[in-house]
Motif scaffolding. Structure first.
Motif, PDB file in Angstrom:
ATOM      1  N   ASP A 163       5.912  -7.193  -3.848  1.00  0.00           N
ATOM      2  CA  ASP A 163       5.061  -6.721  -2.762  1.00  0.00           C
ATOM      3  C   ASP A 163       5.492  -5.292  -2.435  1.00  0.00           C
ATOM      4  OD1 ASP A 163       7.383  -6.901  -1.265  1.00  0.00           O
ATOM      5  OD2 ASP A 163       6.861  -8.836  -0.395  1.00  0.00           O
ATOM      6  N   GLU A 164       4.915  -4.735  -1.380  1.00  0.00           N
ATOM      7  CA  GLU A 164       5.160  -3.306  -1.107  1.00  0.00           C
ATOM      8  C   GLU A 164       6.627  -3.037  -0.747  1.00  0.00           C
ATOM      9  OE1 GLU A 164       2.155  -2.072   1.695  1.00  0.00           O
ATOM     10  OE2 GLU A 164       0.585  -2.079   0.139  1.00  0.00           O
ATOM     11  N   ARG A 165       7.358  -4.063  -0.333  1.00  0.00           N
ATOM     12  CA  ARG A 165       8.780  -3.868  -0.023  1.00  0.00           C
ATOM     13  C   ARG A 165       9.633  -4.068  -1.266  1.00  0.00           C
ATOM     14  NH1 ARG A 165      12.170  -6.478   4.150  1.00  0.00           N
ATOM     15  NH2 ARG A 165      11.157  -8.382   3.487  1.00  0.00           N
ATOM     16  N   THR A 177       8.304   5.116  -0.550  1.00  0.00           N
ATOM     17  CA  THR A 177       7.279   4.274   0.064  1.00  0.00           C
ATOM     18  C   THR A 177       6.462   3.647  -1.053  1.00  0.00           C
ATOM     19  OG1 THR A 177       5.686   6.081   0.147  1.00  0.00           O
ATOM     20  CG2 THR A 177       7.036   5.710   2.131  1.00  0.00           C
ATOM     21  N   ALA A 178       5.805   2.544  -0.747  1.00  0.00           N
ATOM     22  CA  ALA A 178       4.961   1.896  -1.764  1.00  0.00           C
ATOM     23  C   ALA A 178       3.679   1.399  -1.122  1.00  0.00           C
ATOM     24  CB  ALA A 178       5.712   0.725  -2.405  1.00  0.00           C
ATOM     25  N   LYS A 179       2.614   1.470  -1.910  1.00  0.00           N
ATOM     26  CA  LYS A 179       1.317   0.975  -1.427  1.00  0.00           C
ATOM     27  C   LYS A 179       0.623   0.251  -2.573  1.00  0.00           C
ATOM     28  CE  LYS A 179      -2.745   2.842   0.985  1.00  0.00           C
ATOM     29  NZ  LYS A 179      -3.021   1.542   1.587  1.00  0.00           N
ATOM     30  N   GLU A 180       0.062  -0.892  -2.286  1.00  0.00           N
ATOM     31  CA  GLU A 180      -0.689  -1.609  -3.325  1.00  0.00           C
ATOM     32  C   GLU A 180      -2.102  -1.050  -3.339  1.00  0.00           C
ATOM     33  OE1 GLU A 180      -2.558  -3.993  -5.967  1.00  0.00           O
ATOM     34  OE2 GLU A 180      -3.232  -4.317  -3.913  1.00  0.00           O
ATOM     35  N   PHE A 196       0.798  -0.838  -7.807  1.00  0.00           N
ATOM     36  CA  PHE A 196       1.483  -0.172  -6.700  1.00  0.00           C
ATOM     37  C   PHE A 196       1.687   1.292  -7.039  1.00  0.00           C
ATOM     38  CE2 PHE A 196       2.829  -4.576  -6.821  1.00  0.00           C
ATOM     39  CZ  PHE A 196       2.757  -4.984  -5.491  1.00  0.00           C
TER      40      PHE A 196
END
Ligand code: ADP
Ligand code: SR1
Ligand code: MG
Ligand code: MG
Length: 453
Positions: free
Chosen positions: A10-12, A38-41, A51
């Motif tokens: 997931d984004e974490r 930082t991460a974003k799907e 991601f």
């Protein structure tokens, strides 16, 4: 890398993953940055999770694409092997070797986690389909796609390779390999024996069978039978969907195409080359998402691309209040269809001419030994490829109107009646093309025919 078992990111957790892989971490670091990630799907495709991971200090980004053991857009009720990402990685590498300016670089592959990391195609790159919906012209698109398709298809076919190179994988013993060494101190020629790798060949992609089977189902079967996941703009297209199921001639043609798709290992094809598998700017064209890659018929790729451009053409009138607004744009789409095929033809034949005396075993020089027979052979080959492309293109259009997976070109037309009118024109054109494709001799005739619908 963090080893162990497969787990869904997931984004974490994708950030922790990237930090644990030196090859990825180094792509994002800068000498004195604070390494804040930082991460974003951002996945908007049907199958996978994508991601973007960014270093907020350096602004460097990478893409992590993870396959789960099912189809994202449907859910766990439709399982699909997550091994697909392995074939995507191999295809990206092979296509990247053959068309380096048009394929994002692969940075990392993790089979346990079913993921690949690759170059982030930075803005202003957008998905071509979205550009087509927005009415943006891409002057280099036809040339770039012709180059991508000619190179990836020609160099993985028997027009370039020997049969052994085409079919098997492994290493090949080469003797008397000449190596010219050049240094400040000395120039010398060294002759030695060596093992060199075979190109990636048919055998290596046989394992992508589940994805081939999926395409066989959703493209060549589902639109012609009652199936609970099929849908269309109802009630407007109810009679049109029913007519497909009653059209014997159409079913025979579809069966023939399904057989070519399933049985012909002509070249390494992308396998899902619609307009959402291409990212563009006015200067750049990048082909992504080859998870369906296998050795199949070349026309499946060419048809996918051209067929999706035709879908974009028929959607235009529904995308604006005044059809006049997109008149010039529709002409550009038609020109792009014509240019793509013509430039592909030119480039493919140029490659064939250049390599006709090489290792290829399809047309042996001692048999095809005069310009007349060479020309006849090329014309026959290209005519067959043209008709295959038209057939596959038409089948791909039909499945996007009455099958499980639709296209944003039509789906973004809010008014259902308007959408159905556009879809019906596309459907009628595709049905005609599928049945009558052999009557067409050139792409200009196709363009004239599209105008009649
Ligand atoms: P799927 O297999 O689910 O269709 P895609 O590979 O098509 O997944 O990726 C889904 C979306 O993620 C694309 O539509 C695009 O918006 C984005 N994407 C994928 N790869 C990249 C990339 N290398 N650079 C930038 N965006 C990407
Ligand atoms: C459920 S079918 C999903 C579709 O999306 C992919 O891009 C392929 O075209 C596949 O058939
Ligand atoms: Mg995709
Ligand atoms: Mg995909």
């Amino acid at each position: 890398a963090l080893s162990g078992e497969f787990r869904r990111l997931d984004e974490r957790s994708v950030i922790e993953y990237v930090k644990g892989v030196p090859a990825l971490w180094s792509k994002l670091q800068e000498a004195d940055g604070d390494h804040q990630l930082t991460a974003k799907e951002i996945g908007d495709g049907n199958l996978n999770f994508v991601f973007i991971v960014t270093n907020t200090a350096s602004k460097a980004s990478i893409i992590i694409k993870q396959a789960l053991p099912y189809i994202r857009s449907v859910g766990e009720s439709w399982p699909l092997t997550k091994d697909r990402v392995y074939f995507e990685k191999m295809a990206l590498e092979e296509q990247g070797r053959l068309a380096p300016h048009h394929v994002p670089q692969v940075y990392h592959f993790d089979s346990t986690m079913s993921l690949i990391a690759m170059r982030y195609l930075e803005p202003p790159h957008i998905i071509l389909r979205k550009g087509l919906i927005a009415g943006i012209q891409y002057p280099l698109l036809a040339r770039h796609m012709a180059h991508f398709m000619a190179n990836t298809l020609f160099f993985t076919s028997l027009l370039f390779r020997s049969t052994l190179d085409h079919k098997r994988e492994g290493t090949q013993f080469i003797n008397n390999f000449v190596h010219v060494y050049n240094s400040f101190i000395n120039n010398f020629v060294h002759v030695f024996n060596a093992f060199i790798p075979f190109p990636i060949a048919v055998a290596k992609f046989c394992g992508n069978a589940a994805l081939c089977r999926h395409t066989q189902q959703v493209v060549f079967s589902d639109p012609y039978r009652i199936y609970n996941l099929n849908h269309w703009t109802s009630p407007y297209l109810d009679p049109d969907a029913e007519a497909l199921r009653q059209d014997n001639l159409l079913k025979l043609e579809v069966a023939h195409l399904k057989s070519i798709f399933s049985e012909r290992a002509q070249a390494l094809i992308h396998g899902d080359l619609h307009t959402s598998s291409v990212m563009v700017t006015p200067q750049s064209t990048q082909v992504i998402d080859p998870e369906f890659a296998f050795y199949g018929p070349m026309g499946f790729d060419i048809g996918a691309f051209l067929g999706n451009l035709v879908l974009a053409f028929f959607a235009q009138d529904g995308l604006v209040d005044q059809p006049e607004d997109r008149k010039a744009y529709k002409e550009w789409i038609l020109q792009t269809i014509e240019d793509t095929w013509n430039l592909f033809y030119e480039k493919f034949i140029a490659l064939w001419d250049e390599h006709k005396d090489g290792a290829a075993e399809a047309y042996l020089p001692e048999i095809y030994n005069n310009p007349e027979v060479q020309l006849l052979a090329q014309r026959r080959y290209m005519a067959d490829l043209f008709h295959d492309s038209l057939g596959f293109g038409a089948a791909k259009m039909i499945r996007r109107i009455v099958g499980v997976a639709h296209v944003e070109d039509f789906e973004s037309i809010a008014d259902a009646a308007k959408r159905a009118t556009c879809e019906r024109k596309a459907l009628n054109f595709a049905k005609m093309l599928l049945k009558d494709r052999r009557k067409f001799e050139g792409i200009a005739e196709i363009i004239s025919s599209i105008r009649l619908f």
